[in-house]
Design an enzyme around this catalytic site. Structure first.
Site, mmCIF file in Angstrom:
data_model
loop_
_atom_site.group_PDB
_atom_site.id
_atom_site.type_symbol
_atom_site.label_atom_id
_atom_site.label_comp_id
_atom_site.label_asym_id
_atom_site.label_seq_id
_atom_site.Cartn_x
_atom_site.Cartn_y
_atom_site.Cartn_z
ATOM 1 N N TYR A 108 -23.159 22.718 70.364
ATOM 2 C CA TYR A 108 -22.828 23.537 69.195
ATOM 3 C C TYR A 108 -21.513 23.125 68.537
ATOM 4 O O TYR A 108 -21.386 23.159 67.315
ATOM 5 C CB TYR A 108 -22.781 25.018 69.575
ATOM 6 N N GLU A 201 -30.552 26.682 100.167
ATOM 7 C CA GLU A 201 -31.224 26.486 98.874
ATOM 8 C C GLU A 201 -31.352 27.778 98.079
ATOM 9 O O GLU A 201 -31.199 27.788 96.875
ATOM 10 C CB GLU A 201 -32.620 25.876 99.105
ATOM 11 N N ASP A 253 -36.216 24.927 101.790
ATOM 12 C CA ASP A 253 -37.616 25.255 102.062
ATOM 13 C C ASP A 253 -38.273 24.071 102.748
ATOM 14 O O ASP A 253 -37.853 22.921 102.544
ATOM 15 C CB ASP A 253 -38.366 25.536 100.744
#
Lengths: 365, 510
Positions: A108, A201, A253
């Site tokens: 921006y 995680e 995981d």
């Protein structure tokens, strides 16, 4: 550009001074080229996939020998070239004014200078170009991604950011953990009682670990990677490992994606091949392994087509040559199942903390 | 046994019963057909006299008509050569009476033209037609006539002779008819616009029933070379034509007969043809028996030694006039025109003129605009059945840097002594291989010029864009580098900008 002189682990403040100087030099180079009636140009390492190779000594991806020349003489280059110069100018302003910005913010801000980017992908890409040119990561010139991860544990730091210089803070002071943002990134480590780092995680498990006093029970600093760890976090983990000499254990995981989150912390990504100081080669992936799924008889989901495809890719990946990784990949392929960290809840809420964690910490020490 | 009643009907009666053939299908088609027949007669009359046409058309409301139509009064006035007094009643009161049954290019389609319009007016309103005409002599003749449909004869209700002080020449026709102007309006206006396009030397004024004025002004007084009347070409004749020729010929042997009555047959060609056909040179044409006539015609079609017909009987518009017409009526940004060399099909000479126009006031419609003309008449119906439409559709336009979403108009003008219309409606042209090939070549030739224009323009635009990229970004590089380096004065980049500009120019030359 001259030979890479940057050390891997220069203190953050030093690096920031480097950044400002490198950017100024870049400006001077262009200035002199134009003053001499020449179209400004620059040579930089190519970031194309053919020029990214794995360096087994550094244990991370690096850029090869190939370079590309960008010149404002070329009509197709002149716009990205201008964007690069502007980004350098903007980053320099950030550095000298001791302000930080996000990738989105850069996108921006450009519009204020009539330098609009097509989209954020374009501006992100130019920022990566600038990293390659000045051989520093964007965090060094105060541009941060939006992603946020957190840390909790007995570590006292001292801030260096404007307004907070010299102020100290213990990272147990907030029960939700502390965001690893710019201020924490630039802070100095004062002291810690911890003797290890546990990276997690998922946010749910991170909170559970804090509630269950894992940091005290196991004398650990807890880091939430929140999925794929952002660069600032990878850099921070590296500092914990190098500066405080703490071993790092990573829990993800039990699927190819979790495995790769650990690997990027350990060996870095191809996207950051132009950068150093983001890897922690001595960190270990402690679970959830495919063999854990079998050993602990965890509730599972079947591996999808995409999961299997990813496993085949990882099997050929030079970062995964180690015996442990190859064994786990093969086991995943054999059982064709995956499990999340939360799967341990089938044995009760505290099982993962009381049984699984100590076993794995011991096993992967 | 059932007895059958036989009767003979006159040509006027025939067309009264079959008015669809001449285009008078319904009230909106009828008003359009009536107007166009008269306008085309007027254009021909003016050209015949060598006058740039001045045509005035007025349609006024004349009361209620049938369920779907109203009564209108149509007036068409021209500055043509006029009609001699004794021919006026027949010209408008007798079907199949006309001056156009000659072998040269003419607008009229059946020779029904004016009379058919008047006939239609009479059967729908039962009012007489009013005709004024003068050939520019000292007198002007006015007639009030009706048609005796059963006998195909004009009925003169009134005849007056006026003094022609100004030596005015031309014809005025005024009559009433039933029709549906408001449904016909778009077609009528389109017809007038396209007529103005293909006759850029004509002034056409139209006042519609609401009093709205439409004016199409000429941009030139130059007119195309008028066509010469021609003899029939041996390839194009049939048994009936040859029979008629043998009846009125003065010549006593086949050699002279062929030379005198056929197009481009020389002494040498006549000799070798007669040898080829096995007909004695000395044979008296009047003594040919019916079988011999049939053989003669058959051999004519088979013989390959005849020279192709000359195009002097044709009057194409010419590239300059076509260009002027397109610029005037379509106002494009670019136009290229192409006139093909004369060619023939089945013994009939023809010339194709093609043009392609781009941009300007041509609308983008997602498809090309196709303007079709035959002998300077616009063809407005059944576009998709026309040979030109098929040719346009079959072309690979990408080769010409052209796509359907560009503002493009394609124009095809077929000139011939016999336009190969596919049906009696005479609204579209058949896929004759010879004609198709020439249409294709014409459009291709015009398109190549458009392609060059578009390429050149694209190049100039690319170059402009290139320059604007440099002039947009180089100053910024200078500004940010200066600030970054902490310098006071920006480097002078004017030379750099000039150097890209110069380079741009050399690239254009290449």
């Amino acid at each position: 550009m001259e030979e890479q002189k940057q050390e891997d682990d220069v203190p953050a403040l030093e690096k920031k001074k480097d950044a400002a100087e490198n950017l100024e030099k870049l400006g001077e180079e262009f200035y002199h080229q134009m003053d001499a009636g020449e179209f400004p140009w620059i040579k930089m390492p190519s970031r194309s996939t053919e020029n990214i190779c794995y360096n087994p000594t550094l244990r991370q991806y690096v850029l090869g020998e190939r370079t590309v020349k960008r010149s404002a003489r070329n009509v197709r280059h002149v716009r990205p070239f201008t964007q690069l110069v502007w980004t350098a100018f903007f980053a320099h302003q950030l550095s000298t004014q001791r302000k930080t910005s996000t990738l989105r913010d850069v996108y921006y801000s450009a519009q204020a200078y009539e330098m609009s980017f097509k989209d954020q992908a374009e501006s992100d890409n130019v920022i990566t170009d600038l990293e390659t040119v000045v051989r520093l990561s964007r965090e060094d010139f105060n541009i941060f991604p939006e992603e946020r991860s957190a840390i909790f544990g007995d570590l006292t730091i001292e801030y260096t950011v404007p307004g907070y210089e010299g102020r100290r803070m213990n990272l147990t002071s907030h029960p939700d953990g502390l965001m690893i943002g710019p201020a924490l990134t630039y802070s100095e480590f004062v002291k810690t009682s911890a003797d290890k780092v546990i990276a997690i995680e998922k946010g749910g498990l991170f909170t559970r670990f804090i509630e269950d006093n894992v940091h005290q029970k196991y004398n650990a600093l807890l880091v939430l990677t929140a999925g794929q760890a952002p660069r600032a976090t990878r850099h921070f983990i590296r500092r914990l490992n190098k500066e405080l000499e703490l071993p790092v254990f990573i829990f993800t995981d039990g699927d190819p994606w979790g495995m790769h989150i650990a690997m990027v912390i350990i060996s870095g990504s191809a996207n950051a091949a132009h950068l150093r100081g983001l890897t922690t080669p001595d960190a270990t992936w402690s679970g959830v392994w495919a063999t854990d799924i079998v050993d602990y008889d965890l509730p599972t989901d079947p591996l999808t087509e995409v999961d299997m495809k990813r496993l085949h890719e990882l099997q050929r990946d030079p970062r995964y040559t180690d015996k442990l990784w190859q064994r786990e990949i093969k086991t995943f392929m054999k059982i064709r199942r995956k499990a999340e960290q939360e799967a341990f809840s089938r044995y009760g809420l505290t099982y993962i903390v009381d049984e699984y964690l100590p076993a794995k910490l011991e096993a992967t020490k | 046994m059932v007895s059958q009643a036989f009767e003979e009907i006159s040509p006027a009666d025939f067309f009264y019963r079959n008015r669809d053939i001449a285009g008078f299908t319904n009230p909106s088609r009828a008003i359009f057909a009536a107007m166009r027949e008269l306008v085309e007669n007027s254009l021909d009359a003016a050209e015949l006299g060598g006058f740039p046409p001045d045509i005035y058309v007025r349609l006024t409301y004349g009361g209620e008509g049938g369920p779907e139509s109203k009564v209108y009064k149509l007036r068409v006035q021209d500055n043509g050569s006029g009609i001699t007094s004794r021919h006026i009643p027949s010209a408008f009161g007798q079907v199949l009476f006309g001056s156009k049954y000659k072998l040269k290019q003419a607008r009229g389609t059946f020779g029904l033209g004016g009379t058919m319009a008047v006939l239609y007016g009479q059967i729908t309103t039962h009012k007489p037609a009013y005709v004024v005409s003068s050939t520019g002599s000292t007198k002007v003749y006015t007639y009030r006539i009706m048609i005796d449909i059963q006998r195909n004869r004009p009925i003169i209700l009134e005849r007056r002779v006026l003094i022609n002080k100004d030596r005015w020449h031309g014809t005025i026709v005024e009559f009433s008819l039933e029709g549906d102007y408001f449904r016909a309006m778009p077609k009528i206006l389109e017809y007038l616009k396209q007529t103005a396009l293909v006759n850029p030397y004509a002034n056409i004024t139209f006042v519609d029933p609401k009093g709205r004025l439409y004016r199409f002004t000429r941009v030139t007084t130059k007119m195309p070379v008028p066509p010469k009347e021609t003899l029939p070409h041996p390839y194009g004749v049939d048994v009936e034509t040859v029979n008629r020729l043998t009846q009125f010929t003065q010549h006593r042997n086949m050699l002279d007969f062929l030379k005198a009555h056929f197009h481009r047959v020389s002494e040498r060609v006549a000799h070798s043809f007669l040898e080829f056909a096995g007909i004695a040179k000395t044979k008296n044409p009047k003594k040919l028996d019916p079988n011999e006539v049939v053989t003669l015609v058959r051999m004519m079609k088979r013989y390959e030694g005849f020279r192709s017909p000359s195009a002097s009987c044709l009057s194409p518009l010419g590239q300059d006039l076509l260009l002027a017409g397109i610029l005037k009526e379509l106002k494009p940004e670019f136009v290229s025109v192409c006139q093909r060399k004369p060619s023939t099909y089945a013994g009939h000479p023809f010339i194709i003129e093609a043009a392609i126009a781009y941009g300007g006031e041509i609308p983008k419609r997602g498809d090309f605009l196709l303007y079709r003309f035959a002998n300077r008449i616009p063809l407005l119906y059944d576009e998709a059945s026309d040979v030109s439409y098929n040719v346009v559709k079959s072309m690979n336009w990408r080769r010409y840097r052209v796509s359907q979403d560009m503002p493009i108009a394609i124009l095809v003008h077929v000139c011939s002594t016999k336009i190969p219309y596919k049906t009696v409606g005479k609204e579209f042209i058949a896929d004759r291989p010879e004609v198709k090939k020439e249409v294709l070549n014409g459009i291709r030739e015009a398109s190549r010029k458009l392609q060059r224009f578009l390429s050149k323009r694209a190049h100039v635009e690319r170059e402009k864009r290139r320059l604007s990229v440099f002039s947009q970004y180089l100053p910024k590089i200078a500004r940010f580098s200066t600030e970054l380096a902490g310098k006071e004065k920006e480097p002078d980049i004017r030379q750099l900008l000039e150097s890209v500009n110069k380079l741009g120019r050399t690239e254009t030359r290449r």
